[in-house]
Write an enzyme that holds these catalytic residues in place. Structure first.
Site, short mmCIF file in Angstrom:
data_model
loop_
_atom_site.label_atom_id
_atom_site.label_comp_id
_atom_site.label_asym_id
_atom_site.label_seq_id
_atom_site.Cartn_x
_atom_site.Cartn_y
_atom_site.Cartn_z
CD GLU A 62 -2.78 1.14 2.24
OE1 GLU A 62 -4.38 1.28 1.95
OE2 GLU A 62 -2.25 0.78 3.08
CB ALA A 108 0.08 -2.37 11.74
CG MET A 109 -0.14 -3.17 4.98
SD MET A 109 -1.49 -1.86 4.50
CE MET A 109 -2.38 -2.54 3.29
CD GLU A 110 -5.13 -2.05 5.50
OE1 GLU A 110 -5.70 -1.28 4.87
OE2 GLU A 110 -3.97 -1.36 6.49
CG ASN A 111 -0.40 -6.48 4.05
OD1 ASN A 111 0.13 -5.96 2.93
ND2 ASN A 111 0.91 -6.75 5.19
CD GLU A 146 -3.97 -2.52 11.42
OE1 GLU A 146 -3.87 -2.20 9.78
OE2 GLU A 146 -3.05 -0.70 11.74
CG HIS A 168 -8.27 -1.75 8.05
ND1 HIS A 168 -8.56 -1.51 7.41
CD2 HIS A 168 -7.48 -1.36 8.43
CE1 HIS A 168 -8.54 0.29 7.54
NE2 HIS A 168 -7.31 -0.04 7.70
CD GLU A 171 -6.49 3.44 6.42
OE1 GLU A 171 -6.27 3.07 8.44
OE2 GLU A 171 -5.77 2.35 5.84
#
Length: 482
Positions: free
Chosen positions: A95, A237-240, A272, A275, A294
């Site tokens: 992202e 953090a990233m919500e993969n 996260e 998401h 978000e």
């Protein structure tokens, strides 16, 4: 390739994305098996690329085959390399438009599709992606081929990879529920030697997942859940999907950690995980609606954290975030929540306090105006209606109205999204005797000395509270006049 498009524009050119890739061969395998040579060329620094075909393609389903190499990114974007204690690791951050640095493709959120992923890695390395490993084959040269299960439909920005001498902590699966008949596999992933530090994060994950499943009435959408602690990470953090990556300080803590670190873990983890439904299960088709992803995760993350961790004082988090956002929102230069994205350079500017904090506060305001349970039913309807697809802000607002019947909230919501600024509400009370009244006046709040126009108008949800012998009550209305 659609027949009408070919008739209008011809089909000897395919536009796609690829950024700083070295392409050695490109071709298209037509539906009838014929191979058509193609020339790949990156035409813009943003990663817009073109495949020029030796001859036009007929309408039908065709396969694009590109052989290429790409460097590991050095700015923690795309697929990047990290070294710690003499060991090298690869992590990903796709992202917003960084997937094109790792592979050629259609790198926009509207292109949501199932992915088949195969990785070739060293035999002594662990590899993680969005789905469980389906097959592992030793190749006899010190490497192995890992084939992963086909993913659910995903945009490119939610793809994830982690490779290296990783510690994998297999945790007890999250129990089945009335909306998810099977247990959910749960793992913690760290760099070498740190697996013992992720137990607290794993032990508390089920509470969040179960609370979110209960709120949505929809099962966690993916086949497994890995929480990955990256030692060098640009974001919190990233919500993969199924493989959430965190800055390791958020996950590597224990029961004796300071309350502030536990609150940080709860806040980000709830965000996260929220998401996985809003953003992953249902995705915005373009970046002007990233606010909804978000804002929603901010609002619902705080709501779920307050529910399951009452001692960590999340009750006012969304409200305090709204107050924080007002500092920028009161300026003449403030942007609206739903900011039009006209170029790739605009995307990163949308990840700010207006998107997260003001957006979350606006959602909480409309939840209160519509009613908590009605708002929840509208959200559940929305998630089921657009399951594994894409939806805009208009779709979201319409979904709420379809279930609640509150059409007046649609216009009010659009006004709040479409103009910047902080509404200032002035109240004059008149209490001469039995029949009290109040006169309301709205304008735009501005700092002292600001030359911006103050005569701005919203459709404001207002809920005056009043007391009587029977107790406290409130009466909600929309303030649509000055």
């Amino acid at each position: 390739i659609d027949r009408e498009i070919c008739e209008l524009n011809g089909c000897d050119t395919i536009w796609l994305h690829g950024d700083r890739l070295t392409v050695s061969e490109a071709k298209v395998v037509a539906e009838d098996g014929a191979t058509i040579a193609a020339q790949y060329q990156q035409l813009h620094k943003s990663g817009v690329a073109r495949l020029s075909l030796a001859r036009a393609l007929p309408p039908g389903r065709h396969a694009i085959d590109i052989a290429y190499t790409a460097p590991f990114n050095e700015s923690l974007e795309g697929l990047y390399r990290v070294e710690e204690d003499g060991r090298a690791y690869a992590f990903s951050q796709m992202e917003s438009i960084y997937a094109r640095m790792a592979f050629p493709g259609f790198d926009e959120p509207a292109f949501k599709t199932p992915f088949d992923t195969t990785l070739v890695v060293r035999e002594d390395h662990v590899a993680v992606s969005n789905t469980p490993i389906l097959k592992e084959e030793a190749l006899g040269d010190g490497t192995k081929r890992l084939t992963f299960e086909t993913s659910r439909p995903l945009p490119t920005y939610l793809l994830a990879f982690a490779v290296g001498e990783l510690d994998v902590v297999e945790w007890a699966p999250i129990p089945a529920t009335n909306v998810r008949p099977q247990r959910l596999p749960l793992r913690g992933i760290t760099v070498h030697g740190k697996g013992g530090q992720i137990d607290y994060a794993l032990a508390n994950t089920a509470d969040f997942v179960l609370a979110l499943e209960d709120y949505f009435g929809i099962a966690y959408p993916y086949a497994k859940l890995d929480i990955i602690a990256a030692p060098d990470y640009a974001w919190g953090a990233m919500e993969n999907a199924g493989a959430i990556v965190y800055r390791e300080q958020l996950l590597l803590l224990d029961e004796g950690a300071p309350v502030a670190r536990k609150r940080g873990y709860s806040s980000v983890h709830a965000h996260e995980l929220a998401h996985q439904w809003f953003g992953n299960l249902v995705t915005m088709p373009w970046w002007d609606d990233i606010w909804l992803n978000e804002s929603f995760a901010t609002w619902l993350g705080n709501k779920i954290a307050r529910q399951i961790r009452p001692g960590q004082k999340f009750g006012t988090s969304t409200l305090r975030g709204g107050f924080y956002a007002m500092q920028n929102d009161s300026l003449a230069s403030a942007r609206q929540i739903r900011q039009p994205i006209g170029s790739n350079d605009d995307i990163i500017n949308a990840f700010d306090g207006i998107t997260y904090s003001k957006g979350g506060a606006v959602l909480e305001m409309f939840e209160n105006f519509i009613g908590e349970e009605d708002f929840r039913r509208g959200l559940q309807h929305h998630m089921k209606k657009f399951r594994f697809g894409t939806a805009t802000a208009e779709d979201f607002i319409t979904s709420i109205a379809e279930v609640t019947g509150r059409q007046e909230a649609v216009s009010a919501f659009k006004v709040m999204l479409g103009q910047p600024g902080v509404p200032l509400l002035e109240v004059e009370q008149n209490c001469p005797g039995e029949n009290a009244s109040a006169r309301l006046r709205q304008s735009r709040y501005l700092p002292v000395g600001s030359k911006a126009e103050a005569a701005r108008q919203w459709e404001l949800p207002v809920c005056p509270a009043f007391g009587s012998a029977e107790g406290r009550s409130e009466q909600c209305l929309l303030l649509t006049e000055p």
